[in-house]
Scaffold this motif. Structure first.
Motif, PDB file in Angstrom:
ATOM      1  N   MET A 181       0.821  -1.207   0.000  1.00  0.00           N
ATOM      2  CA  MET A 181       0.000   0.000   0.000  1.00  0.00           C
ATOM      3  C   MET A 181       0.859   1.262   0.000  1.00  0.00           C
ATOM      4  N   SER A 182       2.049   1.178   0.599  1.00  0.00           N
ATOM      5  CA  SER A 182       2.911   2.352   0.731  1.00  0.00           C
ATOM      6  C   SER A 182       3.379   2.909  -0.602  1.00  0.00           C
ATOM      7  N   LEU A 212      -2.306   6.568   3.637  1.00  0.00           N
ATOM      8  CA  LEU A 212      -1.786   5.521   4.518  1.00  0.00           C
ATOM      9  C   LEU A 212      -2.272   5.740   5.946  1.00  0.00           C
ATOM     10  N   LYS A 213      -2.296   6.977   6.387  1.00  0.00           N
ATOM     11  CA  LYS A 213      -2.800   7.278   7.728  1.00  0.00           C
ATOM     12  C   LYS A 213      -4.292   6.937   7.834  1.00  0.00           C
ATOM     13  N   SER A 271      -5.905   4.751   6.089  1.00  0.00           N
ATOM     14  CA  SER A 271      -6.030   3.295   6.056  1.00  0.00           C
ATOM     15  C   SER A 271      -5.793   2.700   7.428  1.00  0.00           C
ATOM     16  N   GLU A 308       4.085  -3.054   7.490  1.00  0.00           N
ATOM     17  CA  GLU A 308       2.986  -2.114   7.245  1.00  0.00           C
ATOM     18  C   GLU A 308       3.018  -0.960   8.237  1.00  0.00           C
ATOM     19  N   GLY A 368       5.362   1.568   6.854  1.00  0.00           N
ATOM     20  CA  GLY A 368       5.281   1.855   5.421  1.00  0.00           C
ATOM     21  C   GLY A 368       6.420   1.245   4.617  1.00  0.00           C
ATOM     22  N   ASP A 401       8.469  -0.191   1.826  1.00  0.00           N
ATOM     23  CA  ASP A 401       8.179  -0.045   0.398  1.00  0.00           C
ATOM     24  C   ASP A 401       8.882  -1.061  -0.482  1.00  0.00           C
ATOM     25  N   LEU A 427       4.857   7.419  10.389  1.00  0.00           N
ATOM     26  CA  LEU A 427       3.774   6.450  10.218  1.00  0.00           C
ATOM     27  C   LEU A 427       3.804   5.406  11.331  1.00  0.00           C
TER      28      LEU A 427
END
Length: 612
Positions: free
Chosen positions: A402-403, A411-412, A414, A431, A434, A436, A498
């Motif tokens: 997702m990142s 992302l926040k 989510s 996750e 984040g 990547d 994050l």
């Protein structure tokens, strides 16, 4: 139930047993440390056995049915030379456990963390995970969910190609390594859930069929022959698989299992495999004094999965809630609708919060039929919710997390949508900060024909989605290396921010009574504009009510207080300076509406209020 495998009795004695109901003869072939062959005795149920006085732990052996060749023990506890090599005697009673005071966590309090042993650390072993436990615990994670560790071919695999359900992957550290990890987890207050596969075995090193009718042509699975749970000679098969959870509970102190794709486990017996399995677990937990949880991955959208096995259900404590992921993901990344054509409406996400299953009897284009049944009556702690997992990431052509699919603000959103939901949350490794790097599909087979078949299968799997380019070669070691976490990123830049956001959300979840209530009657949700929603969580016992406002759009949204006479205290604001990469873009105080009876919610923002 017959005890099979190499049961070490102490003082150098070992009892060997193997089920082979259609064989006439069975030879035990010890190959190390001193070669010898012994004929085994058969009983009326088709079990061959032999007790040997000088077979200490570390002894390696094969079984030879009817002179057809040497094969590893179907119930092998260790395969140090790989799936084609000899099995090894293990003393399952010798590990120095220090977790006598551990009583497991309540399922409702779990914050799950799915990880793959091989890619979680550079070393790719159980013991290498141990130094990371404290940081996971500080994040708020209290339960590891470990992807399958049953022995598979080579050293690189997701684990779903395992061929020895009782043997722990040797390259990860084998049985001793897993026990060290579980013991360390319990010492630090973390539970351990293990992912297991009871619907098929992998294609390479699968020797069970050499001994007995473990498989059937009566049913089909997408990955290989189905397990024979209800045909001729199925008693031995049912005993073999129903004893596996008890093995993990007793010998490894595992706290629960996640069962892969239970919809491809077929059984029409009067007493189902689920009832048999539930009975054996109940007996084991009574003796150990610790609860043991069963979590299902199911593609049925059926509430029966979490209903008692004795009344026709499957007997699981909880099941994965894929619909929550699909409904949320498509709203955060509109490109996702190519993958999930039946999702994309805010009303579906609202239903995911209030009911659970989004598809509960409606016509579903992807399935070309009506699908599912309502789960609105089920408590929220019957579901495991997530926004990423190994399937949702790894089954993308390039393994994107997702990142790399959405921006930081999304992302926040989510993370908040998941951790404020009335379900048991699960994060996928990395996750929380984040990560990547991709999580790709990888294997390390030795059969050239099989390697080509796997490569071609991945290409065909993605053909319908019109992806750009071809999927990375699963057999290439670099595909595996690219999938490893970059742990050091947790401490830098937006990754660290994050991580702190996740940490704060989990802390709120553990501190606020309303977020600990799983009663569906305490959950309300409704649309806010075209791409926003209002989630209400409350605890009647403590008298707390929380109002969570989500704006998933890039336009400001106006919200009027439901009761202007009540007070609304701001508890969490994703646009507050402490959560922003660009501090000058922060929104410290919500902008009031002209009448003062509501607020203007900024784009891509969530705010949580406590109602007074």
């Amino acid at each position: 139930m017959e005890t099979v495998g190499a049961q070490y009795l102490g003082n150098g004695r070992c009892r060997f047993s193997v089920w082979a109901p259609e064989k006439q003869h069975m030879t035990l072939h010890v190959v190390h440390p001193q070669e010898r062959k012994l004929e085994m005795q058969q009983d009326a149920s088709g079990y061959f056995s032999a007790t040997v006085d000088d077979a200490a732990p570390g002894t390696r052996y094969f079984f030879n049915p009817d002179g057809e060749g040497d094969f590893p023990d179907p119930t092998s506890f260790s395969q140090p030379e790989g799936v084609h090599g000899p099995s090894e005697i293990v003393d399952n009673s010798s590990f120095p456990w220090t977790d006598a005071s551990w009583k497991n966590l309540p399922l409702q309090e779990m914050v799950l963390y799915e990880l793959h042993v091989g890619t979680f650390t550079p070393e790719g072993t159980f013991e290498a995970i141990v130094p990371r436990l404290r940081e996971l615990q500080e994040t708020g994670i209290n339960t590891l969910e470990i992807m399958p560790v049953a022995q598979f071919p080579g050293s690189r695999n997701w684990g779903y190609d395992g061929v020895f359900p009782y043997a722990v992957q040797h390259s990860y550290g084998g049985p001793k390594g897993l026990k060290k990890l579980v013991n360390a987890c319990h010492e630090q207050g973390l539970a351990v859930v293990l992912d297991v596969v009871y619907n098929h075995l992998g294609p390479e090193g699968n020797y069970l069929g050499k001994f007995g009718p473990y498989f059937t042509d009566k049913y089909k699975t997408p990955w290989g022959a189905a397990i024979n749970y209800d045909g001729a000679y199925s008693d031995g098969v049912r005993s073999y698989f129903s004893g596996n959870p008890e093995y993990w509970l007793r010998h490894f102190h595992i706290d629960g299992l996640r069962l892969d794709a239970i919809h491809t486990i077929f059984d029409q017996s009067a007493t189902s495999i689920w009832e048999l399995l539930s009975h054996r677990i109940a007996q084991a937990t009574k003796e150990t004094g610790r609860p043991f949880y069963l979590i299902a991955e199911s593609d049925l959208n059926s509430p029966r999965v979490v209903q008692p096995a004795e009344t026709g259900g499957y007997g699981f404590d909880a099941q994965w809630l894929d619909d929550f992921h699909h409904a949320l993901y498509v709203l955060l990344d509109q490109r996702g609708q190519q993958l999930y054509e039946d999702f994309g409406q805010i009303a579906q996400l609202i239903k995911a919060y209030t009911d659970g299953f989004v598809h509960s009897g409606e016509y579903v284009k992807f399935r070309k039929k009506t699908f599912g049944a309502s789960s609105a009556h089920l408590s929220g702690d019957r579901f495991i919710a997530f926004t990423q997992n190994h399937d949702q990431v790894g089954n993308r052509v390039n393994g994107e997390r997702m990142s790399v699919l959405v921006d930081f603000e999304r992302l926040k959103l989510s993370a908040a949508a998941l951790l404020l939901a009335p379900y048991i949350p699960m994060l996928f490794m990395g996750e929380e900060y984040g990560e990547d790097n991709p999580f790709l599909y990888f294997v390390s087979h030795s059969d050239e024909k099989l390697i080509k078949a796997v490569q071609q299968g991945r290409k065909e799997e993605f053909a319908d989605y019109r992806w750009d380019g071809e999927p990375p070669n699963p057999q290439d070691a670099q595909t595996f290396e690219r999938s490893k976490l970059q742990w050091q990123k947790r401490e830098k830049g937006w990754h660290q921010l994050l991580l702190k956001w996740h940490q704060h959300l989990i802390r709120l979840r553990k501190e606020m009574p309303a977020l600990q209530c799983f009663d569906k009657g305490s959950v309300q949700a409704e649309a806010l504009g075209q791409q926003g929603f209002i989630l209400s969580r409350q605890s009647t016992e403590q008298g707390q009510q929380l109002l969570c406002l989500f704006n998933l759009s890039e336009q400001e949204v106006k919200y009027e207080w439901p009761n202007p006479e009540r007070t609304f205290k701001l508890v969490l604001n994703s646009k507050a300076a402490q959560w922003m990469q660009q501090k000058n873009e922060a929104v410290a105080t919500p902008a009031l509406t002209p009448t003062g009876n509501g607020i203007h919610l900024p784009p891509l923002c969530m705010m949580m209020f406590e109602c007074g």
